[in-house]
Write a protein that holds these residues in place. Sequence first.
Motif, PDB file in Angstrom:
ATOM      1  N   ARG A  34       0.844  -1.203   0.000  1.00  0.00           N
ATOM      2  CA  ARG A  34       0.000   0.000   0.000  1.00  0.00           C
ATOM      3  C   ARG A  34       0.880   1.254   0.000  1.00  0.00           C
ATOM      4  O   ARG A  34       0.610   2.204  -0.724  1.00  0.00           O
ATOM      5  CB  ARG A  34      -0.908  -0.021   1.216  1.00  0.00           C
ATOM      6  N   ARG A  35       1.941   1.256   0.792  1.00  0.00           N
ATOM      7  CA  ARG A  35       2.851   2.408   0.820  1.00  0.00           C
ATOM      8  C   ARG A  35       3.527   2.596  -0.537  1.00  0.00           C
ATOM      9  O   ARG A  35       3.679   3.711  -1.016  1.00  0.00           O
ATOM     10  CB  ARG A  35       3.903   2.243   1.919  1.00  0.00           C
ATOM     11  N   MET A  36       3.917   1.485  -1.182  1.00  0.00           N
ATOM     12  CA  MET A  36       4.548   1.585  -2.489  1.00  0.00           C
ATOM     13  C   MET A  36       3.570   2.155  -3.514  1.00  0.00           C
ATOM     14  O   MET A  36       3.920   3.041  -4.292  1.00  0.00           O
ATOM     15  CB  MET A  36       5.051   0.209  -2.951  1.00  0.00           C
ATOM     16  N   ILE A  37       2.339   1.650  -3.522  1.00  0.00           N
ATOM     17  CA  ILE A  37       1.339   2.135  -4.472  1.00  0.00           C
ATOM     18  C   ILE A  37       1.033   3.598  -4.213  1.00  0.00           C
ATOM     19  O   ILE A  37       0.967   4.405  -5.142  1.00  0.00           O
ATOM     20  CB  ILE A  37       0.063   1.277  -4.405  1.00  0.00           C
ATOM     21  N   ASP A  38       0.850   3.963  -2.963  1.00  0.00           N
ATOM     22  CA  ASP A  38       0.580   5.361  -2.626  1.00  0.00           C
ATOM     23  C   ASP A  38       1.714   6.270  -3.085  1.00  0.00           C
ATOM     24  O   ASP A  38       1.476   7.364  -3.590  1.00  0.00           O
ATOM     25  CB  ASP A  38       0.362   5.532  -1.120  1.00  0.00           C
ATOM     26  N   ALA A  39       2.943   5.814  -2.933  1.00  0.00           N
ATOM     27  CA  ALA A  39       4.089   6.620  -3.358  1.00  0.00           C
ATOM     28  C   ALA A  39       4.096   6.790  -4.871  1.00  0.00           C
ATOM     29  O   ALA A  39       4.342   7.889  -5.382  1.00  0.00           O
ATOM     30  CB  ALA A  39       5.395   5.972  -2.896  1.00  0.00           C
TER      31      ALA A  39
END
Length: 97
Positions: free
Chosen positions: A80-85
């Motif tokens: 989720r953090r990777m996608i959000d970034a």
Amino acid sequence: MAGIENFGNIVLEARRRAGMTQEAFANKLGITPQAISKWENGGGYPSAELVMPLAKALGVSVEELYAAISNDKQEKSKLRRMIDAIVGKACYTFREA
């Protein structure tokens, strides 16, 4: 490991539906066929910068790929953090243009 296997199955089935070999698919993404094999066999996940191109190439949504990730909360949080970034960077770049 069920999440990784599920992710690998999504990649495998979508690649086959598209009529691509691992080599052709890898070339499309600019990576090695070994990386595709690794994902399909449950050996891991793509890097963050490949999530969106992978979804597009497979004709699936980023959400489908995300849903296929492990039920392990740590794995989901990491993805989720990777996608959000990535999405945040794309939106920021678009706004600046």
